[in-house]
Motif scaffolding. Sequence first.
Motif, PDB file in Angstrom:
ATOM      1  N   ARG A   2       4.426  63.301 155.797  1.00 17.43           N
ATOM      2  CA  ARG A   2       4.000  64.107 154.649  1.00 17.43           C
ATOM      3  C   ARG A   2       2.750  63.497 154.026  1.00 17.43           C
ATOM      4  O   ARG A   2       2.731  62.340 153.621  1.00 17.43           O
ATOM      5  CB  ARG A   2       5.112  64.158 153.585  1.00 17.43           C
ATOM      6  CG  ARG A   2       6.181  65.190 153.848  1.00 17.43           C
ATOM      7  CD  ARG A   2       5.719  66.624 153.522  1.00 17.43           C
ATOM      8  NE  ARG A   2       5.423  66.830 152.111  1.00 17.43           N
ATOM      9  CZ  ARG A   2       4.318  67.439 151.678  1.00 17.43           C
ATOM     10  NH1 ARG A   2       3.407  67.855 152.532  1.00 17.43           N
ATOM     11  NH2 ARG A   2       4.116  67.617 150.394  1.00 17.43           N
ATOM     12  N   ILE A   3       1.709  64.282 153.957  1.00 11.11           N
ATOM     13  CA  ILE A   3       0.490  63.848 153.283  1.00 11.11           C
ATOM     14  C   ILE A   3       0.431  64.562 151.939  1.00 11.11           C
ATOM     15  O   ILE A   3       0.370  65.791 151.892  1.00 11.11           O
ATOM     16  CB  ILE A   3      -0.758  64.201 154.127  1.00 11.11           C
ATOM     17  CG1 ILE A   3      -0.703  63.527 155.497  1.00 11.11           C
ATOM     18  CG2 ILE A   3      -2.035  63.811 153.399  1.00 11.11           C
ATOM     19  CD1 ILE A   3      -0.832  62.040 155.490  1.00 11.11           C
ATOM     20  N   THR A   4       0.455  63.794 150.859  1.00 10.18           N
ATOM     21  CA  THR A   4       0.433  64.394 149.522  1.00 10.18           C
ATOM     22  C   THR A   4      -1.012  64.632 149.086  1.00 10.18           C
ATOM     23  O   THR A   4      -1.937  64.008 149.608  1.00 10.18           O
ATOM     24  CB  THR A   4       1.089  63.440 148.504  1.00 10.18           C
ATOM     25  OG1 THR A   4       0.328  62.213 148.499  1.00 10.18           O
ATOM     26  CG2 THR A   4       2.531  63.137 148.874  1.00 10.18           C
ATOM     27  N   THR A  26      -4.868  72.611 150.763  1.00  3.35           N
ATOM     28  CA  THR A  26      -4.948  73.046 152.160  1.00  3.35           C
ATOM     29  C   THR A  26      -4.938  71.852 153.104  1.00  3.35           C
ATOM     30  O   THR A  26      -4.188  71.817 154.082  1.00  3.35           O
ATOM     31  CB  THR A  26      -6.243  73.856 152.408  1.00  3.35           C
ATOM     32  OG1 THR A  26      -6.363  74.824 151.366  1.00  3.35           O
ATOM     33  CG2 THR A  26      -6.231  74.547 153.749  1.00  3.35           C
ATOM     34  N   PHE A  27      -5.781  70.849 152.809  1.00  2.00           N
ATOM     35  CA  PHE A  27      -5.849  69.675 153.679  1.00  2.00           C
ATOM     36  C   PHE A  27      -4.515  68.928 153.701  1.00  2.00           C
ATOM     37  O   PHE A  27      -4.102  68.423 154.744  1.00  2.00           O
ATOM     38  CB  PHE A  27      -6.983  68.739 153.250  1.00  2.00           C
ATOM     39  CG  PHE A  27      -8.351  69.227 153.671  1.00  2.00           C
ATOM     40  CD1 PHE A  27      -8.529  69.884 154.878  1.00  2.00           C
ATOM     41  CD2 PHE A  27      -9.461  69.026 152.865  1.00  2.00           C
ATOM     42  CE1 PHE A  27      -9.787  70.336 155.272  1.00  2.00           C
ATOM     43  CE2 PHE A  27     -10.715  69.474 153.249  1.00  2.00           C
ATOM     44  CZ  PHE A  27     -10.884  70.130 154.443  1.00  2.00           C
ATOM     45  N   ALA A  28      -3.831  68.866 152.554  1.00  2.00           N
ATOM     46  CA  ALA A  28      -2.542  68.167 152.515  1.00  2.00           C
ATOM     47  C   ALA A  28      -1.575  68.809 153.500  1.00  2.00           C
ATOM     48  O   ALA A  28      -0.917  68.123 154.292  1.00  2.00           O
ATOM     49  CB  ALA A  28      -1.971  68.180 151.100  1.00  2.00           C
ATOM     50  N   SER A  29      -1.512  70.126 153.508  1.00  4.14           N
ATOM     51  CA  SER A  29      -0.538  70.772 154.396  1.00  4.14           C
ATOM     52  C   SER A  29      -1.023  70.739 155.848  1.00  4.14           C
ATOM     53  O   SER A  29      -0.238  70.488 156.763  1.00  4.14           O
ATOM     54  CB  SER A  29      -0.232  72.192 153.905  1.00  4.14           C
ATOM     55  OG  SER A  29      -1.008  73.138 154.581  1.00  4.14           O
ATOM     56  N   GLN A  30      -2.322  70.948 156.078  1.00  7.46           N
ATOM     57  CA  GLN A  30      -2.823  70.926 157.466  1.00  7.46           C
ATOM     58  C   GLN A  30      -2.738  69.528 158.073  1.00  7.46           C
ATOM     59  O   GLN A  30      -2.296  69.373 159.210  1.00  7.46           O
ATOM     60  CB  GLN A  30      -4.268  71.420 157.519  1.00  7.46           C
ATOM     61  CG  GLN A  30      -4.387  72.924 157.333  1.00  7.46           C
ATOM     62  CD  GLN A  30      -5.827  73.377 157.270  1.00  7.46           C
ATOM     63  OE1 GLN A  30      -6.724  72.584 156.970  1.00  7.46           O
ATOM     64  NE2 GLN A  30      -6.054  74.652 157.556  1.00  7.46           N
TER      65      GLN A  30
END
Lengths: 98, 488
Positions: A2-4, A26-30
């Motif tokens: 997971r990237i927060t 967007t970047f966190a989820s991608q």
Amino acid sequence: MRITPEVVERVARLSRLELTEEERATFASQLSSILEYFARLDRLPTEGVEPTSHAIRVTNVFRPDQVVPSLPVEAVVAMAPQAHEGFVVVPRVLEAEE
Amino acid sequence: MKELVGRPYHELRPRLGKDFSVRELVDAYLENIERLDGQVRAYLTVTADRARAQAQELDDRLARREPLPPLAGMPVAVKDNLCTRGVRTTCGSRILEPFVPPYDATAVQRLREAGAVLLGKTNLDEFAMGSSTENSGFFSTRNPWRLDHVPGGSSGGSAAAVAAGEALAALGSDTGGSIRQPASLCGVVGLKPTYGRVSRYGLVAFASSLDQIGPLSLDVRDCALVLQAISGHDPHDSTSVDLPVPDVVASLEAGVRGLRVGVPVEFFGEGLHPGVRQAVLEAVRVLEGLGARVEEVALPTLEYALPTYYLIACAEASSNLARYDGVAYGYRSPGAHDLYTLYARTRAEGFGPEVKRRIMLGTFALSEGYYEGFYKKAQQVRTLVRRDFDRCFQRVDVLATPTSPVAGFRLGERTADPLQMYLADVYTIPVNLAGLPGISVPCGFVDGLPVGLQLVGRPFEEATVLRVAYAYEQATEWHRHRCPLLRG
């Protein structure tokens, strides 16, 4: 993995990238889903394996220390977004003393 | 002179100066660009005046009966991440939109010295990051075979230009498949040489341990001619290898009798389109029919190559692209009053989303706490991928695989999901990780879209790869097909 958005912000600062709120999300989820896919590397044991930085073996390459002509200063400075009398202009780097 | 367009150079060369002039050949190509590029959009810059002037110069030399260099009058296009002196070089990025290099890339200079005539600079995914040319900061290029499909990428402009008769040959760059995959999707020949075979001097750096420049062309002989011209050591690139360059044109016709062709089973598994599988296996049977010995081999690390590649390529890119800071060249954001803001805002405004994503991914993989688990791990897996290839090449001389898992995809089909786009290069990426030479040659069609056969060889054995590709090509007719757009 997971990237927060906080991690994204830290990495963006290291990368010298100003991001919008929307880009952070967007970047966190991608990046999370990309890194999740990349986690398959953990299945492959690599203990004691030499890392490869170049596929074709490269060694130091030396040349004689001789002066050769370089690009003319005018041609190089002409590429700069802002120039003045043969120098590239940038914003003030040091704070002026009051 | 329309009938000159779409014919390989080696067929035209003996007629040059007899049936037509260099000027007429170059004009025929410029007219075809005029006619078709509004639809194909392969070019970012067309250098018509310079091309005509250069053509005239060559015609003057012909008139004086001077001997002509090997590629005299060949109308070529160059991917816009290769520096061209006095001609804008954007890399498909807004951040380099105003950049006019003061020097030529070595490969460009060598093409020029060989007599090739530069028609212009072709579109690409921004900084060569992408597999469809949709990541260009300017516009998307179309597949000339079907205009609602992508041409592949990142050298999509170069591949589309050759397929549409808008250039006789082109230069591309290949970091993870960026020459071979678009060559496959556009039905042309594309070769990535061994890492170190061609100087990277003047190629805008993306991932320095993987990048390599190579030709795209209508057939294998033209490919060999261009490779011959651009190969060889260059003191300006310390990773270019100081080895003699063999004559790859002379050995083309040596045939494949007794040569061992390996078919890595992992490349024919899940995710491969059945039509592509059929075309590639049929191509392998053709080679067998020509006297090659075919055997199955194993490349078990294939499924790990993709993440390995993206970690390494993005890490190197995050470092290479640090130079775009708005200071010495390229775009600068107006109105920044301190240095940090100048950097961060220039980059925010100048880079597109995929470039930002990869810089972020690379910076993350190199950052404290993650380096061992991601970047170093990827470098270790890279060793295992290389060993897999070494093992294969103890048993066989070349490997035959599909170039791309699908014949093509529509514009917009994969842009929403970066991972789906990355999978487009799953068969080409391992070749870059191991630094090997690889070629894609047309081997059939699926639903009217071209399919490519990838042939991979040992380091610095471009001659073998080309010789197998040539034998296959001469036994089939696929390389003679031209897209309906060009014929029409």
